[in-house]
Motif scaffolding. Structure first.
Motif, PDB file in Angstrom:
ATOM      1  N   TYR A 126     -68.157  26.504  35.653  1.00 42.13           N
ATOM      2  CA  TYR A 126     -68.609  25.123  35.751  1.00 42.13           C
ATOM      3  C   TYR A 126     -68.058  24.461  37.008  1.00 42.13           C
ATOM      4  O   TYR A 126     -68.740  23.635  37.639  1.00 42.13           O
ATOM      5  CB  TYR A 126     -68.216  24.336  34.493  1.00 42.13           C
ATOM      6  N   ARG A 127     -66.824  24.834  37.409  1.00 44.38           N
ATOM      7  CA  ARG A 127     -66.248  24.268  38.628  1.00 44.38           C
ATOM      8  C   ARG A 127     -66.949  24.811  39.864  1.00 44.38           C
ATOM      9  O   ARG A 127     -67.168  24.082  40.840  1.00 44.38           O
ATOM     10  CB  ARG A 127     -64.750  24.575  38.704  1.00 44.38           C
ATOM     11  N   GLU A 133     -72.953  22.224  44.017  1.00 43.65           N
ATOM     12  CA  GLU A 133     -73.843  21.057  44.116  1.00 43.65           C
ATOM     13  C   GLU A 133     -73.298  20.054  45.127  1.00 43.65           C
ATOM     14  O   GLU A 133     -74.065  19.447  45.894  1.00 43.65           O
ATOM     15  CB  GLU A 133     -73.991  20.397  42.737  1.00 43.65           C
ATOM     16  N   TYR A 134     -71.990  19.874  45.129  1.00 43.26           N
ATOM     17  CA  TYR A 134     -71.371  18.973  46.103  1.00 43.26           C
ATOM     18  C   TYR A 134     -71.682  19.424  47.524  1.00 43.26           C
ATOM     19  O   TYR A 134     -72.073  18.615  48.385  1.00 43.26           O
ATOM     20  CB  TYR A 134     -69.859  18.938  45.870  1.00 43.26           C
ATOM     21  N   SER A 214     -68.098  28.873  45.478  1.00 50.47           N
ATOM     22  CA  SER A 214     -69.182  27.885  45.490  1.00 50.47           C
ATOM     23  C   SER A 214     -70.082  28.068  46.701  1.00 50.47           C
ATOM     24  O   SER A 214     -71.311  28.009  46.592  1.00 50.47           O
ATOM     25  CB  SER A 214     -68.598  26.473  45.484  1.00 50.47           C
ATOM     26  N   ALA A 215     -69.476  28.266  47.863  1.00 51.80           N
ATOM     27  CA  ALA A 215     -70.270  28.500  49.074  1.00 51.80           C
ATOM     28  C   ALA A 215     -71.089  29.774  48.939  1.00 51.80           C
ATOM     29  O   ALA A 215     -72.253  29.840  49.369  1.00 51.80           O
ATOM     30  CB  ALA A 215     -69.348  28.585  50.289  1.00 51.80           C
ATOM     31  N   ASN A 216     -70.520  30.787  48.299  1.00 54.79           N
ATOM     32  CA  ASN A 216     -71.235  32.041  48.096  1.00 54.79           C
ATOM     33  C   ASN A 216     -72.403  31.860  47.134  1.00 54.79           C
ATOM     34  O   ASN A 216     -73.498  32.393  47.359  1.00 54.79           O
ATOM     35  CB  ASN A 216     -70.273  33.106  47.577  1.00 54.79           C
TER      36      ASN A 216
END
Length: 405
Positions: A126-127, A133-134, A214-216
């Motif tokens: 979830y993080r 999304e950020y 997240s970037a991945n």
């Protein structure tokens, strides 16, 4: 071979850097936040949390769009400026007890997926999704991933020499930290640094696993790059000999229905338990544990040290879980169980004493810090450390450099 990339950083003007840069939003108390946001119009906190007054009334996608809009405002007002060309930076953080120096550069998602960049921590889905999304909405990041590389003598010499030049920033914070930043904009030096890191076989994420993941995820959802993302991540590259690793100590709300006497008797089956009374005792080597219970400190030493080739079973955090937290205190999920909390080892153990004495917690445990070699062994074998095994410094200032994607 590791690949590092120069980038066009966005950063505060020299006269405003100490006003713009800030710690992570979560590090401030409500009173501190209110003061900074009311009285410092230059604080990057205005960019990171533009809806801070009523965040619960704003959806995440709307808040992320507000973040992007506020960054544009800061650029229009010339609070932030963009470099003329892609460059590297040399960044030094001097705390009360340590000096950290490293290179700020982009590193690639290709290296991350090809295991040139290795990880040792698990991530929460979830993080990862939330920060993905950020990134998608805001199109920037301001907190680099902390990355370790094997110590290189020639890079160390180059850094020492380069630090003799004039920095673009040199300022102190109210936490009594000194921050110094140099631009590395000479093409020959940029090329030399790239060539030196091409000789590095592996680099290790020390802190920032969620940011890289997240970037991945963002790149995997958009393989054609139709949304125009830069498939790289801002990274603070620091020699593995220059980081500081602290333990995460554990405090537990209850004794799992055991009395104090029953609990100590169960511990005696596995440990030599020595009552240190009021001595502020911390472990001095692996497989030792400190404990605070009912007004006294204790030294816990394993009666039989584990002889195993299993890398995870050699970690003190895993040993404490296997011998105490799970079988005696009934803790299963260390990441989500509300009965346990964590105190970083850079805080005094007096903090643990006070929290237990206040009655909210029954017992606290102090661990011996993990070392670099243990982190590397775990990462090299594609394993994951137990939750909250390490608290690693340095920590980066937000708003000091912005990496647009």
């Amino acid at each position: 071979m590791a690949k590092i990339l120069p980038f066009q950083g966005v950063r505060p003007t020299r006269d405003k850097v100490s006003l713009v840069s800030c710690r992570s939003f979560e590090d401030y108390t409500t009173v501190e936040l209110a003061y900074l946001l009311d009285y410092n119009p230059f604080s990057f906190l205005h960019v990171l949390h533009p809806a801070y007054v009523n965040p619960q009334k704003v959806t995440s996608d709307k808040r992320f769009k507000m973040v992007a809009a506020k960054l544009k405002d800061f650029k229009k007002e010339n609070i932030l400026v963009k470099e003329e060309k892609p460059i590297f930076y040399l960044y030094q953080i001097q705390t009360k007890s340590h000096v950290f120096t490293g290179i700020i550069a982009g590193t690639t998602l290709e290296d991350y997926n090809d295991n040139v960049i290795l990880k040792h921590e698990d991530t929460l889905e979830y993080r990862v999704k939330l920060f993905k999304e950020y990134l998608d909405f805001s199109k920037f990041n301001t907190e680099p991933v902390l990355m370790m590389y094997p110590d290189q003598e020639d890079i160390n010499i180059w850094i020492d020499n380069f630090k003799q030049s004039r920095p673009i920033y040199d300022f102190s914070t109210v936490e009594k930290e000194r921050h110094t930043l140099w631009k590395i904009d000479n093409d020959a030096e940029i090329e030399w640094l790239c060539s030196k890191f091409e000789q590095v076989d592996k680099m290790y994420i020390a802190d920032g696993h969620h940011r890289f993941a997240s970037a991945n995820m963002l790149q995997q959802e958009d393989p054609e790059n139709q949304r125009g993302h830069n498939n790289s991540v801002m990274t603070y590259l620091i020699s593995e000999n220059n980081i500081k690793i602290y333990e995460f100590n554990r405090i537990i709300h209850d004794l799992n229905n055991h009395t104090k006497e029953e609990f100590l008797e169960l511990l005696n089956q596995k440990f030599l338990v020595e009552n240190k009374e009021q001595q502020l005792w911390k472990p001095t080597q692996k497989m030792e544990f400190g404990m605070y219970l009912d007004g006294d400190f204790y030294a816990l030493k394993l009666k039989e040290k584990k002889k195993t080739n299993d890398i995870l079973q050699q970690l003190d955090a895993q040993i404490l879980y296997d011998e105490v937290l799970h079988p005696i205190l009934g803790l299963d999920d260390l990441r989500n169980d509300a009965r346990i909390d964590y105190i970083p080892g850079n805080e005094s153990i007096v903090t643990i004493k006070e929290m237990v004495d206040d009655g909210e917690y029954e017992v606290g445990f102090m661990l011996y810090p993990t070392n670099v070699e243990e982190i590397k062994k775990v990462a090299d074998n594609n394993l994951i450390m137990p939750p909250k095994s390490t608290y690693i410094e340095p920590k980066f200032m937000n708003g000091l450099l912005i990496y647009e994607i």
